[in-house]
Design a protein around this motif. Structure first.
Motif, PDB file in Angstrom:
ATOM      1  N   ILE A   6       0.692  -1.086   0.010  1.00  0.00           N
ATOM      2  CA  ILE A   6       0.194  -0.052   0.053  1.00  0.00           C
ATOM      3  C   ILE A   6       0.900   1.192  -0.193  1.00  0.00           C
ATOM      4  N   GLU A   7       0.401   2.309  -0.886  1.00  0.00           N
ATOM      5  CA  GLU A   7       1.355   3.494  -0.891  1.00  0.00           C
ATOM      6  C   GLU A   7       0.752   4.421  -0.210  1.00  0.00           C
ATOM      7  N   VAL A   8       1.490   5.148   0.666  1.00  0.00           N
ATOM      8  CA  VAL A   8       1.176   6.230   1.341  1.00  0.00           C
ATOM      9  C   VAL A   8       1.687   7.544   1.417  1.00  0.00           C
ATOM     10  N   SER A   9       1.358   8.722   1.834  1.00  0.00           N
ATOM     11  CA  SER A   9       1.962  10.033   1.653  1.00  0.00           C
ATOM     12  C   SER A   9       2.973   9.995   2.669  1.00  0.00           C
ATOM     13  N   GLN A  10       3.882  11.198   2.697  1.00  0.00           N
ATOM     14  CA  GLN A  10       4.946  11.212   3.620  1.00  0.00           C
ATOM     15  C   GLN A  10       4.238  11.450   4.759  1.00  0.00           C
ATOM     16  N   GLN A  11       3.065  12.296   4.969  1.00  0.00           N
ATOM     17  CA  GLN A  11       2.528  12.670   6.193  1.00  0.00           C
ATOM     18  C   GLN A  11       2.121  11.081   7.111  1.00  0.00           C
ATOM     19  N   LEU A  12       1.129  10.488   6.199  1.00  0.00           N
ATOM     20  CA  LEU A  12       0.903   9.239   6.706  1.00  0.00           C
ATOM     21  C   LEU A  12       1.990   8.200   7.358  1.00  0.00           C
ATOM     22  N   TYR A  13       3.193   8.280   6.224  1.00  0.00           N
ATOM     23  CA  TYR A  13       4.205   7.742   6.848  1.00  0.00           C
ATOM     24  C   TYR A  13       4.825   7.843   8.305  1.00  0.00           C
ATOM     25  N   GLU A  14       4.839   9.092   8.307  1.00  0.00           N
ATOM     26  CA  GLU A  14       5.393   9.644   9.619  1.00  0.00           C
ATOM     27  C   GLU A  14       4.307   9.232  10.700  1.00  0.00           C
ATOM     28  N   GLN A  15       3.071   9.600  10.631  1.00  0.00           N
ATOM     29  CA  GLN A  15       2.105   9.182  11.644  1.00  0.00           C
ATOM     30  C   GLN A  15       1.963   7.780  12.007  1.00  0.00           C
ATOM     31  N   ILE A  16       2.253   6.858  11.016  1.00  0.00           N
ATOM     32  CA  ILE A  16       2.419   5.573  11.260  1.00  0.00           C
ATOM     33  C   ILE A  16       3.410   5.128  11.875  1.00  0.00           C
ATOM     34  N   THR A  17       4.629   5.410  11.507  1.00  0.00           N
ATOM     35  CA  THR A  17       5.891   5.033  12.149  1.00  0.00           C
ATOM     36  C   THR A  17       6.178   5.664  13.395  1.00  0.00           C
TER      37      THR A  17
END
Length: 160
Positions: free
Chosen positions: A34-45
């Motif tokens: 699944i491809e996510v935005s930079q913002q989502l990547y940061e929130q998830i990680t």
């Protein structure tokens, strides 16, 4: 011409009879992403999603999905699964992040676990989407495919 095993004498769908096949150890490994935005990547990680730990929930969802595959795929047999694992790996491409999901499923039984591995990877990706859609509905679920299958009586293992 090879006889289709999922059709009865009337040409209608049936579940294949595997009762005469010997039990063997069987494994399958599948992939989804699944491809996510930079913002989502940061929130998830950084574990900042309002719905909780995205990868932990996706992991459990994938395991549960593998166990219930026979409930949702009509011709799948109920299989006593012996092991299910999912792993996650991030890859950056430009300003987007791709979460690679790999599922590994194992059994000792009469039929393979490819569908269980594919279902686990797919549902894990769908779970990430569900947990993140409030932040970004533009998520892209990527290709889902079988990486490897071993075991069975044919002696033909598969590797992508």
């Amino acid at each position: 011409m090879k006889k289709l095993t999922h059709l009865n004498e009337e040409g209608r769908a049936k579940m294949v009879d595997v009762s005469e096949k010997p039990e063997t150890t069987r494994t399958a490994i599948a992939h989804s992403s699944i491809e996510v935005s930079q913002q989502l990547y940061e929130q998830i990680t950084n574990n900042q999603m309002k719905k909780g730990d995205v990868l932990a929930v996706a992991q459990v969802a994938g395991i549960m999905a593998a166990k219930k595959t026979w409930d949702i795929i009509p011709m799948c047999h109920p299989i006593p699964l012996k092991g299910i694992d999912l792993s996650f790996n991030w890859l950056q491409e430009d300003n987007r992040w791709i979460l690679n999901i790999q599922s590994t499923v194992k059994t000792k039984g009469h039929t393979g676990v490819e569908m269980e591995a594919l279902t686990a990877a797919s549902v894990a990706a769908l779970t990430v989407y569900d947990m993140c859609k409030a932040v970004d509905k533009g998520l892209i679920i990527g290709k889902t495919y079988l990486i490897e299958k071993t075991g069975g009586t044919s002696g033909r293992d598969y590797r992508r």
